[in-house]
Design a protein around this motif. Structure first.
Motif, PDB file in Angstrom:
ATOM      1  N   LEU A 106       0.836  -1.191   0.000  1.00  0.00           N
ATOM      2  CA  LEU A 106       0.000   0.000   0.000  1.00  0.00           C
ATOM      3  C   LEU A 106       0.875   1.246   0.000  1.00  0.00           C
ATOM      4  O   LEU A 106       2.015   1.227   0.467  1.00  0.00           O
ATOM      5  CB  LEU A 106      -0.897   0.020   1.242  1.00  0.00           C
ATOM      6  N   LYS A 107       0.336   2.328  -0.473  1.00  0.00           N
ATOM      7  CA  LYS A 107       1.013   3.609  -0.334  1.00  0.00           C
ATOM      8  C   LYS A 107       0.910   4.065   1.115  1.00  0.00           C
ATOM      9  O   LYS A 107      -0.056   3.706   1.809  1.00  0.00           O
ATOM     10  CB  LYS A 107       0.380   4.643  -1.267  1.00  0.00           C
ATOM     11  N   PRO A 108       1.881   4.833   1.606  1.00  0.00           N
ATOM     12  CA  PRO A 108       1.847   5.255   3.016  1.00  0.00           C
ATOM     13  C   PRO A 108       0.530   5.893   3.429  1.00  0.00           C
ATOM     14  O   PRO A 108       0.022   5.622   4.518  1.00  0.00           O
ATOM     15  CB  PRO A 108       3.013   6.263   3.098  1.00  0.00           C
ATOM     16  N   GLU A 109      -0.043   6.746   2.555  1.00  0.00           N
ATOM     17  CA  GLU A 109      -1.307   7.391   2.920  1.00  0.00           C
ATOM     18  C   GLU A 109      -2.445   6.380   3.042  1.00  0.00           C
ATOM     19  O   GLU A 109      -3.365   6.540   3.861  1.00  0.00           O
ATOM     20  CB  GLU A 109      -1.670   8.492   1.922  1.00  0.00           C
ATOM     21  N   GLN A 110      -2.410   5.305   2.234  1.00  0.00           N
ATOM     22  CA  GLN A 110      -3.427   4.253   2.343  1.00  0.00           C
ATOM     23  C   GLN A 110      -3.261   3.474   3.650  1.00  0.00           C
ATOM     24  O   GLN A 110      -4.250   3.153   4.322  1.00  0.00           O
ATOM     25  CB  GLN A 110      -3.315   3.292   1.157  1.00  0.00           C
ATOM     26  N   ALA A 111      -2.013   3.182   4.000  1.00  0.00           N
ATOM     27  CA  ALA A 111      -1.739   2.468   5.247  1.00  0.00           C
ATOM     28  C   ALA A 111      -2.155   3.300   6.454  1.00  0.00           C
ATOM     29  O   ALA A 111      -2.735   2.779   7.413  1.00  0.00           O
ATOM     30  CB  ALA A 111      -0.264   2.112   5.334  1.00  0.00           C
ATOM     31  N   LEU A 141       0.907  -3.286   9.608  1.00  0.00           N
ATOM     32  CA  LEU A 141       1.946  -3.014   8.620  1.00  0.00           C
ATOM     33  C   LEU A 141       2.254  -4.254   7.787  1.00  0.00           C
ATOM     34  O   LEU A 141       2.519  -4.157   6.585  1.00  0.00           O
ATOM     35  CB  LEU A 141       3.218  -2.522   9.325  1.00  0.00           C
ATOM     36  N   LEU A 142       2.192  -5.416   8.418  1.00  0.00           N
ATOM     37  CA  LEU A 142       2.380  -6.664   7.677  1.00  0.00           C
ATOM     38  C   LEU A 142       1.310  -6.810   6.602  1.00  0.00           C
ATOM     39  O   LEU A 142       1.600  -7.175   5.450  1.00  0.00           O
ATOM     40  CB  LEU A 142       2.335  -7.844   8.648  1.00  0.00           C
ATOM     41  N   LEU A 143       0.079  -6.502   6.947  1.00  0.00           N
ATOM     42  CA  LEU A 143      -1.002  -6.584   5.963  1.00  0.00           C
ATOM     43  C   LEU A 143      -0.826  -5.522   4.872  1.00  0.00           C
ATOM     44  O   LEU A 143      -1.198  -5.751   3.715  1.00  0.00           O
ATOM     45  CB  LEU A 143      -2.359  -6.419   6.649  1.00  0.00           C
ATOM     46  N   ALA A 144      -0.244  -4.383   5.238  1.00  0.00           N
ATOM     47  CA  ALA A 144      -0.022  -3.320   4.252  1.00  0.00           C
ATOM     48  C   ALA A 144       0.988  -3.737   3.190  1.00  0.00           C
ATOM     49  O   ALA A 144       1.020  -3.154   2.105  1.00  0.00           O
ATOM     50  CB  ALA A 144       0.441  -2.046   4.951  1.00  0.00           C
ATOM     51  N   TRP A 145       1.805  -4.730   3.468  1.00  0.00           N
ATOM     52  CA  TRP A 145       2.736  -5.242   2.451  1.00  0.00           C
ATOM     53  C   TRP A 145       2.004  -5.926   1.299  1.00  0.00           C
ATOM     54  O   TRP A 145       2.568  -6.109   0.236  1.00  0.00           O
ATOM     55  CB  TRP A 145       3.715  -6.231   3.087  1.00  0.00           C
ATOM     56  N   GLN A 146       0.753  -6.370   1.553  1.00  0.00           N
ATOM     57  CA  GLN A 146      -0.075  -6.982   0.506  1.00  0.00           C
ATOM     58  C   GLN A 146       0.544  -8.271  -0.053  1.00  0.00           C
ATOM     59  O   GLN A 146       0.430  -8.564  -1.257  1.00  0.00           O
ATOM     60  CB  GLN A 146      -0.316  -5.992  -0.637  1.00  0.00           C
ATOM     61  N   CYS A 147       1.190  -9.044   0.796  1.00  0.00           N
ATOM     62  CA  CYS A 147       1.782 -10.306   0.354  1.00  0.00           C
ATOM     63  C   CYS A 147       0.697 -11.362   0.154  1.00  0.00           C
ATOM     64  O   CYS A 147      -0.266 -11.417   0.927  1.00  0.00           O
ATOM     65  CB  CYS A 147       2.794 -10.817   1.385  1.00  0.00           C
ATOM     66  N   PRO A 148       0.845 -12.241  -0.834  1.00  0.00           N
ATOM     67  CA  PRO A 148      -0.155 -13.286  -1.067  1.00  0.00           C
ATOM     68  C   PRO A 148      -0.099 -14.423  -0.047  1.00  0.00           C
ATOM     69  O   PRO A 148      -1.041 -15.196   0.064  1.00  0.00           O
ATOM     70  CB  PRO A 148       0.173 -13.794  -2.473  1.00  0.00           C
ATOM     71  N   ILE A 149       1.008 -14.522   0.692  1.00  0.00           N
ATOM     72  CA  ILE A 149       1.114 -15.494   1.784  1.00  0.00           C
ATOM     73  C   ILE A 149       1.587 -14.743   3.026  1.00  0.00           C
ATOM     74  O   ILE A 149       2.617 -14.057   2.991  1.00  0.00           O
ATOM     75  CB  ILE A 149       2.084 -16.642   1.453  1.00  0.00           C
TER      76      ILE A 149
END
Length: 287
Positions: A106-111, A141-149
């Protein structure tokens, strides 16, 4: 879509945990709960997905890529709670640092917008947050990385109860929206059952069973009936899993509305009934 296929795996993890003759197939979107009597199986699975350890037998495919070749692309596809570090004086600075150089994040503003829904402010000092709040921020923040796993380990256990519910629903929503696989473990059965779509039961390094929770409408409890005359066959039909049967005591695991059991407990020869939260040991005996 993310997928993990494991066939007849014997695995020595870098952490010291092991998996013995494990076969399973995971497909997103899904939140996976690991129910185990020790931490070995969960940490071994985490190390496996991070390509840290040695396969002694069997094979593993992650997102269509064989295990040995997956390490090159695992950094941007697998997010681990242990890899999230809070750096910076404020929440905004921590967000900037955590998202820097992360592909697809995510972009910082979205996070920051997501964090506002969790009652975090951009200028809030990291030093002012207690341990549970810092963990909550790290999960976000982990979820903001948008990882598939995503590997949460036992992070839910460190949250305050009111925030655990909120974060748990955020994680389930994340799995659906990002089409992700999320893995976590917990010492608390109610936490596992509230937030997992599927539970995998491990006795030591061995996978004993899997349980689909998609249609589940309750949390397991342990019922102990003192006295005689309890109609066990009828209880089993209602969903009871017998744990122990003695002359004057019957103990079983039960999921669902406890009210449905009340007619079975009206025998005059029943002297006492105890209802308690289920434990990991109870679950492994039943499943």
């Amino acid at each position: 879509m993310s997928s993990i296929t494991i066939n007849d795996l014997v695995y020595d993890a870098k952490s010291g945990g092991q998996l013995d003759n494990v076969s399973l197939e995971l497909k997103s979107p899904q939140v996976i709960g690991i129910c185990s009597n020790d931490t070995g199986a969960a940490t071994a699975l985490e190390d496996l997905l991070s390509v840290r350890g040695k396969i002694l037998n069997g094979d593993v495919t992650i997102n269509g890529v064989p295990f040995k070749k997956y390490k090159r692309q695992s950094k941007n596809e697998i997010g681990r709670i242990d890899d999230v570090v809070l750096k910076g004086k404020t929440v905004a600075k921590a967000v900037d640092h955590a998202l820097r150089h992360r592909k697809n994040a995510l972009k910082p503003e979205q996070a920051l917008q997501m964090l506002k829904s969790l009652k975090f402010e951009p200028d809030q000092l990291i030093a002012s947050l207690n341990e549970a709040q810092q963990l909550e921020l790290r999960i976000a923040l982990l979820l903001a990385w948008q990882c598939p796993i995503v590997i949460l380990s036992d992070a839910f256990d460190g949250l305050e109860e009111n925030k655990r519910q909120m974060i748990g629903h955020l994680v389930k929503d994340y799995a659906q929206k990002v089409d992700a696989l999320v893995l976590f473990t917990s010492k608390n059965i109610s936490t596992l059952m509230r937030f997992a779509h599927t539970l995998y039961y491990f006795n030591g390094s061995h996978l004993t069973s899997a349980r689909d929770l998609s249609m589940n409408d309750g949390v397991d409890c342990t019922v102990t009936v003192m006295g005689t005359g309890f109609p066990i066959d009828n209880a089993v039909k209602l969903g009871a899993h017998m744990l122990e049967e003695a002359g004057n005591e019957t103990r079983f695991l039960f999921t669902g509305n406890i009210q449905t059991l009340l007619p079975l407990l009206e025998q005059s020869t029943i002297t006492d009934v105890r209802i308690e939260d289920a434990t990991i040991e109870d679950e492994l005996m039943a499943y």
